[in-house]
Design an enzyme around this catalytic site. Structure first.
Site, PDB file in Angstrom:
ATOM      1  N   GLN A 122     113.214 -53.048 -47.491  1.00 29.91           N
ATOM      2  CA  GLN A 122     112.837 -51.309 -47.437  1.00 29.91           C
ATOM      3  C   GLN A 122     111.506 -51.024 -48.426  1.00 29.91           C
ATOM      4  OE1 GLN A 122     116.838 -51.999 -50.223  1.00 29.91           O
ATOM      5  NE2 GLN A 122     117.510 -50.502 -48.743  1.00 29.91           N
ATOM      6  N   GLU A 154     109.398 -56.197 -55.346  1.00 28.64           N
ATOM      7  CA  GLU A 154     110.207 -56.707 -55.964  1.00 28.64           C
ATOM      8  C   GLU A 154     111.735 -57.814 -54.541  1.00 28.64           C
ATOM      9  OE1 GLU A 154     113.676 -55.643 -58.669  1.00 28.64           O
ATOM     10  OE2 GLU A 154     112.637 -53.236 -58.453  1.00 28.64           O
ATOM     11  N   MET A 197     106.827 -49.783 -54.095  1.00 29.41           N
ATOM     12  CA  MET A 197     107.628 -50.035 -54.459  1.00 29.41           C
ATOM     13  C   MET A 197     108.360 -51.197 -53.249  1.00 29.41           C
ATOM     14  SD  MET A 197     108.088 -48.643 -58.610  1.00 29.41           S
ATOM     15  CE  MET A 197     108.712 -50.661 -58.780  1.00 29.41           C
ATOM     16  N   PRO A 198     107.748 -52.113 -52.517  1.00 32.02           N
ATOM     17  CA  PRO A 198     108.949 -52.442 -51.442  1.00 32.02           C
ATOM     18  C   PRO A 198     109.931 -53.266 -51.666  1.00 32.02           C
ATOM     19  CG  PRO A 198     106.546 -51.888 -51.223  1.00 32.02           C
ATOM     20  CD  PRO A 198     106.157 -51.904 -52.307  1.00 32.02           C
ATOM     21  N   ILE A 199     111.207 -53.199 -51.731  1.00 33.94           N
ATOM     22  CA  ILE A 199     112.399 -53.992 -51.959  1.00 33.94           C
ATOM     23  C   ILE A 199     112.733 -54.866 -51.036  1.00 33.94           C
ATOM     24  CG2 ILE A 199     114.730 -54.320 -52.834  1.00 33.94           C
ATOM     25  CD1 ILE A 199     113.754 -51.869 -54.378  1.00 33.94           C
TER      26      ILE A 199
END
Lengths: 78, 78, 78, 78, 78, 78
Positions: free
Chosen positions: F24, E57, E18-20
């Site tokens: 990230q 996200e 789930m990269p941010i």
């Protein structure tokens, strides 16, 4: 149980708040300590911020003592 | 009680780990919710990471729904 | 002086290191204090990290006392 | 000198502003360069932002050239 | 369609990355520009990083020109 | 082509917006995936935010599955 469908995730993530918690600390904690921290910090968020547990992400960054300073001195020199 | 002396802080901060916790969430929580969150999250850190409560800082940043996206859509459009 | 050309920037930014400095503090400082801080902090970086002044970016985020906690208490409650 | 008491830290941290400075740069600097940077950057903050030196924390994160891009190109490819 | 069940989200979020993505820029863009950015940046991530769109996200923080400096000068003074 | 002059960079960086994008994600992507991501994400920003490609910086931080939690569980335990 059937595999969850993508549109389920999409639907839910649209509706709920998804707080992100970023912890910065020195390395040295065990996996068990991290495991306990994310469990307890998630409980704390769920109880106080009214968000479902699944909605909370926690990221941990470890920063060594020679890259963290207080009062103008590296922790590794203190 | 006498005023704390600066070298006291300096001494202590050299010795202990000082984790920083950064929470990002939507605005809308009351001061009481933030108050409860920092109290409970600090307890969680103290119990699991073995750091004194005074050593933990928590910063909260609020990000509106029109500046937070999931799945390629702003939360405010979802 | 002629307008700088884009490929100039592109060339230079490829070659040099471009540190980013992010300051988080309470609101309340004047523009003159921020102005002085970015000037002096840039000098500090240039002298110690061997980077040209143009390469350093500084971002300032202000976080109110009711969104910053130490020891499990919001600064605004302390 | 007697060991500093925890309530001393607690008292002081309540009263003062505690700016946090986060530096992101490529790896390659020596410990002496980091040491000099945190000393000089702390001086810069103390002189311009009116905070005691003990109150300033500096965190350094190193990001390699294959994880930093400008103009759509990784620094390692430039 | 029935309401998505919580354990569905929990299951999926366990399995996928789930990269941010955090964007910092000056204020001034319209909602339409932000809307287009999150749509296109999500496409870019999905195509290149092999993650489902729902998993990404994006957070946007706006930083005014008097809180952003390059070369030792605030952007608002340049 | 003559070497770009420093005052050129200084001039240009004063005039233009310089967004910073921070990604990230878990480690495991190849250099080619990162290369493609920064190229495509830069295109997305240029087209939607009206900034020149040279002005955009992208930083990538990789966070392992034992330092990233969702729903109170480390990804490595899920």
């Amino acid at each position: 149980m059937p595999a969850p469908r993508r549109r389920d995730i999409a639907n839910v993530t649209k509706e709920i708040d998804m707080p992100i918690l970023h912890l910065q600390m020195h390395p040295g904690r065990t996996d068990d300590q991290k495991r306990a921290f994310v469990r307890e910090a998630t409980k704390a968020a769920v109880e106080t911020l009214a968000c479902p547990p699944e909605s909370l992400e926690i990221l941990i960054t470890e920063i060594t003592r020679d890259s963290w300073a207080v009062g103008g001195k590296l922790k590794s020199d203190a």
